[in-house]
Design a protein around this motif. Sequence first.
Motif, mmCIF file in Angstrom:
data_model
loop_
_atom_site.group_PDB
_atom_site.id
_atom_site.type_symbol
_atom_site.label_atom_id
_atom_site.label_comp_id
_atom_site.label_asym_id
_atom_site.label_seq_id
_atom_site.Cartn_x
_atom_site.Cartn_y
_atom_site.Cartn_z
ATOM 1 N N TYR A 154 -25.396 62.202 57.259
ATOM 2 C CA TYR A 154 -24.251 63.101 57.083
ATOM 3 C C TYR A 154 -23.530 63.360 58.400
ATOM 4 N N ASP A 155 -24.278 63.373 59.515
ATOM 5 C CA ASP A 155 -23.604 63.470 60.819
ATOM 6 C C ASP A 155 -22.655 62.295 61.025
ATOM 7 N N ALA A 156 -23.077 61.132 60.549
ATOM 8 C CA ALA A 156 -22.263 59.925 60.740
ATOM 9 C C ALA A 156 -21.065 59.885 59.797
ATOM 10 N N VAL A 157 -21.263 60.398 58.570
ATOM 11 C CA VAL A 157 -20.246 60.273 57.513
ATOM 12 C C VAL A 157 -19.239 61.425 57.555
ATOM 13 N N LEU A 158 -19.748 62.643 57.802
ATOM 14 C CA LEU A 158 -18.880 63.829 57.692
ATOM 15 C C LEU A 158 -18.237 64.147 59.036
ATOM 16 N N VAL A 200 -8.650 46.208 65.866
ATOM 17 C CA VAL A 200 -8.670 46.924 64.594
ATOM 18 C C VAL A 200 -9.265 48.309 64.820
ATOM 19 N N ASN A 201 -8.535 49.318 64.367
ATOM 20 C CA ASN A 201 -9.002 50.700 64.410
ATOM 21 C C ASN A 201 -9.784 50.942 63.118
ATOM 22 N N SER A 202 -11.082 50.816 63.213
ATOM 23 C CA SER A 202 -11.905 50.864 61.998
ATOM 24 C C SER A 202 -12.290 52.308 61.705
ATOM 25 N N ALA A 203 -11.393 52.986 60.958
ATOM 26 C CA ALA A 203 -11.503 54.437 60.786
ATOM 27 C C ALA A 203 -12.020 54.832 59.415
ATOM 28 N N ALA A 204 -12.785 53.931 58.763
ATOM 29 C CA ALA A 204 -13.454 54.258 57.498
ATOM 30 C C ALA A 204 -12.480 54.578 56.383
ATOM 31 N N SER A 205 -11.336 53.925 56.397
ATOM 32 C CA SER A 205 -10.360 54.163 55.337
ATOM 33 C C SER A 205 -9.585 52.893 55.046
ATOM 34 N N VAL A 206 -9.337 52.675 53.754
ATOM 35 C CA VAL A 206 -8.540 51.512 53.358
ATOM 36 C C VAL A 206 -7.155 51.573 53.998
ATOM 37 N N ALA A 207 -6.695 52.773 54.342
ATOM 38 C CA ALA A 207 -5.392 52.909 55.007
ATOM 39 C C ALA A 207 -5.412 52.241 56.378
ATOM 40 N N GLY A 280 -17.322 36.033 68.790
ATOM 41 C CA GLY A 280 -16.403 36.303 67.697
ATOM 42 C C GLY A 280 -15.870 37.726 67.726
ATOM 43 N N GLU A 281 -16.552 38.618 68.401
ATOM 44 C CA GLU A 281 -16.145 40.023 68.336
ATOM 45 C C GLU A 281 -16.578 40.773 69.584
ATOM 46 N N LEU A 282 -15.693 41.630 70.041
ATOM 47 C CA LEU A 282 -16.015 42.672 71.003
ATOM 48 C C LEU A 282 -15.735 43.983 70.292
ATOM 49 N N GLY A 283 -16.777 44.787 70.083
ATOM 50 C CA GLY A 283 -16.613 46.036 69.340
ATOM 51 C C GLY A 283 -17.102 47.211 70.168
ATOM 52 N N ILE A 284 -16.391 48.321 70.055
ATOM 53 C CA ILE A 284 -16.738 49.500 70.843
ATOM 54 C C ILE A 284 -17.047 50.650 69.889
ATOM 55 N N GLY A 285 -18.314 51.075 69.897
ATOM 56 C CA GLY A 285 -18.764 52.138 69.000
ATOM 57 C C GLY A 285 -18.222 53.488 69.438
ATOM 58 N N MET A 286 -17.679 54.268 68.480
ATOM 59 C CA MET A 286 -17.055 55.538 68.856
ATOM 60 C C MET A 286 -17.431 56.682 67.925
ATOM 61 N N ASN A 287 -18.449 56.464 67.087
ATOM 62 C CA ASN A 287 -18.852 57.515 66.153
ATOM 63 C C ASN A 287 -19.949 58.357 66.809
ATOM 64 N N LEU A 298 -24.784 48.626 59.792
ATOM 65 C CA LEU A 298 -23.687 49.492 59.325
ATOM 66 C C LEU A 298 -23.545 50.718 60.221
ATOM 67 N N PHE A 299 -24.687 51.253 60.672
ATOM 68 C CA PHE A 299 -24.657 52.429 61.548
ATOM 69 C C PHE A 299 -24.691 52.036 63.029
ATOM 70 N N ASP A 300 -25.618 51.133 63.368
ATOM 71 C CA ASP A 300 -25.879 50.863 64.791
ATOM 72 C C ASP A 300 -24.627 50.448 65.557
ATOM 73 N N GLU A 301 -23.806 49.589 64.966
ATOM 74 C CA GLU A 301 -22.660 49.057 65.716
ATOM 75 C C GLU A 301 -21.549 50.091 65.896
ATOM 76 N N LYS A 302 -21.634 51.213 65.136
ATOM 77 C CA LYS A 302 -20.629 52.278 65.270
ATOM 78 C C LYS A 302 -21.082 53.359 66.245
ATOM 79 N N MET A 303 -22.317 53.235 66.738
ATOM 80 C CA MET A 303 -22.921 54.277 67.579
ATOM 81 C C MET A 303 -22.086 54.515 68.837
ATOM 82 N N ALA A 304 -21.763 55.777 69.110
ATOM 83 C CA ALA A 304 -21.012 56.116 70.320
ATOM 84 C C ALA A 304 -21.801 55.679 71.547
#
Lengths: 365, 365
Positions: A154-158, A200-207, A280-287, A298-304
Amino acid sequence: MDDRIHEHAETLVDWSARIESGDDVVLAVDDGAHDLAVATARVLGERDANLISLYQSGEISRAYLQGHGGEFDRDPEYQLELYENADSVLYLGGGRNTAATADVPGDRQNAYSRARQAIREARMDTDWVSTVHPTRSLAQQAGMSHPAYEEFVYDAVLRDWEELAEEMDTLKEILDDGSEARIVGEDTDLTMSIEGRTAVNSAASVAYDSHNLPSGEVFTAPASPEGYVTFDVPMTVRGKRVRDIRLEFEDGVVVDYNASMNEAVIGEILDTDDGAKRLGELGIGMNRGIDRPTDSILFDEKMAETIHLAVGRAYDACLPDGEEGNESAVHVDLITNMDDGSRLLVDGEVIQRDGRFRWEDGFQS
Amino acid sequence: MDDRIHEHAETLVDWSARIESGDDVVLAVDDGAHDLAVATARVLGERDANLISLYQSGEISRAYLQGHGGEFDRDPEYQLELYENADSVLYLGGGRNTAATADVPGDRQNAYSRARQAIREARMDTDWVSTVHPTRSLAQQAGMSHPAYEEFVYDAVLRDWEELAEEMDTLKEILDDGSEARIVGEDTDLTMSIEGRTAVNSAASVAYDSHNLPSGEVFTAPASPEGYVTFDVPMTVRGKRVRDIRLEFEDGVVVDYNASMNEAVIGEILDTDDGAKRLGELGIGMNRGIDRPTDSILFDEKMAETIHLAVGRAYDACLPDGEEGNESAVHVDLITNMDDGSRLLVDGEVIQRDGRFRWEDGFQS
C-alpha cells in the motif's frame, strides 16, 4: 474491509485506468485477489461502468494445460470478441501460490501462448492495467510477514500520483534534452548516449501509457554504453539468486561479466542473441513508497534511489522515428543502489547524488 | 484432490454438457467452487475444448450493484458476443454465503436483470449446465455437516445416468400414452388430465434438454386437477418455512388451502395472478441418490419416492402444438412423500406404490 483496499481500488479505477461511465470493463481476478476484486467492483459500479469478471487462477491454468493435448485452437472467436469489444482490462494479481504452474511443461505453455497472439494483442489494445493484491503467497516470496507486506504494497500503490508524475516529468525533460547519461559509483562508471531518445514517464496511468500499478520510474533506451557497472541489488533471475553482477562494455557491447553468485545465469542470458549483449533500457526508480527489494521486478525496478539497466530488447516508445532499437528475445532488468554516494549525470551535470535528485532537499551538488 | 470431485467434473463435461474437441466453453465459477473448477478445467483440457473462466462471486455482484446508479447499459456488446459465440456455459454453483446478496435492493437487481435480457437469452441458447460444488455454506443451508453434505451431493450427482435415463424413459412413455394421472395418499386424492401432453425425461444432460446436474425427474404439464393434495415435505418458500400445505381443486382451480406453518405465504403466492391458482407441473422424483430434503429445490424435487406439483407457469416442451399452457409470473414447486403407502395411478393402473415403481423389486400391485 481494510480502507486501504478501497483506496487501492479507487486508485486503480480512477488514476490508473481512467474508467468512465459506460466503459466496458473486464476484471481479471487472481485466486487470492478476491477482496480487491470486491472493492474494485464497488468503484466500477459507482462509475456506472459495465463489468464482467474473469477467474485467473494459476491452478485452473495448470489443470487445463496439463490435460490438453497441446494443439490449441488459434484465438477462439468468443474470447477474442470479448477483448476486442472491451475498453479496459484490469488484472488483479495475487494468487495463493506463485509456483502454481511450475510443473506445466514449457512447450505446452509456449504453444498456448502462440495460439493466442490476436487475443493478447486485443488485450494490449485496451486501456489495461496490472496490479497486485498483497496475498500471503506474495508476502512469502518477498520474505516478509503478511501485515508487513500489506503495508509495503500500500505504501507503493497509494502515492500522490499526480505529484509524483510531475516530479518524474522534471526528470523526463532532463533526459529528453540530454545527449549523454553517466552513472558513477563504487566499481561503476558507465557512459551511454541518450541523444534523440524520448523518456517515458511511467506514472501508473494509461494517460501516461503506463500500465502497472504501482509504477514510478522514468525510462529511456540508451545507446553505445562504455565502461563498467555493478548491480548490487540482489534478485532472482531464471529461478536463481544472483548477486553483485558486474558488466563491462566496449563499443556498446558486453565484453566481460562476473557475479558473486550464480554467474553462469548471466552468461546464459548474454549468450541468447546479439541484442542480449547490448542495453535496452536505462530506468530510474522514483517511487519512495518502495523502500526495499522484494524479489519482484514489478516493485524492485520502481524503488526510489535505484537505477536499473536492462540487457536486451528496447521499447519502441523511447526511440527516434525510423530508428530500430535493440532487438532481442530477452529483456532482463538489473538494479543498482544509488544511495551509497553514487551519481547520475546528464551531459556532465549531476542530476542525482546519493539517491537525492537535484530538486530535492538534501541534494549536495 | 478428492476423487469424487474429478468424477463430478467428468460427469459434468461428458454426460451433461457433451463437450467435444474444439468446443468454446465458458466456465462460470462461484467463489467457493474453486476445486470443482480445477477438476473441470482438467477434463476440458483432456477433451481439447477451449476455455475461459468467469468469476461468479455473490460478493462482487453485491458490491457492483450497490455501487451502481441503477441505469444499466442494455446488453453490453462485449459480454453478449462472448455468449453468442460460446457453445457451452457451465455454472459451478457453491458460494461461501448463500445470503451474500441479501442486502441488494430488489429493484436494483431487477433493473440489472431487465438490462441483460439478450445476454440471458444468448446463454440459454448454449448447451448450458448448472451444477453445485458442496461448500460449507450449502451444507449449512441443508443443516448438515460438511462431510455428510459432500456425501449427499456426490450420491446425487455420481449416478449411473445412462441407466437412470432408461428407467425414466419407461415412466415418460407411460405418461405420454396416458390420459389421466391420479395421486392417492393420506389426505390426498387428486386427479389430473395428461391427455396429449409430452413428459420430459430430465436426465441431467443437454442431450435430454435437461440442464441441471443433478437431475433425475420426469415431469409433464397437467390440466384440470380435481380433488385435494397434501404436501408433507417441508420447504422454505419466499424465506419462510412452510409445512403440510393442503390444496383443494375444483374445475382446475384452487378453491381452498391451508398449512400448519406460514399459511399466509401460500395465500400470497396463489393470489399472484389467475395462473397461480392452476397447476403448471406434475413432476416425479427418481434420483435415489437424494434420500432427504435439504431445503434446496435443485435437489429436493429430484428426490426418489416423492412427487411434486407446481402452481403457476407450465413448460412449453410438455404442451401439445398450438396449446398455450398455464401462464403465470410464478412457478412454485410443492413436494409430497410417496413412501407412506401413497399411489400414483395412470388411467387407473398403479404405476408407483409406497415409493416403488411397478418395474422395481418390492413393488406390490
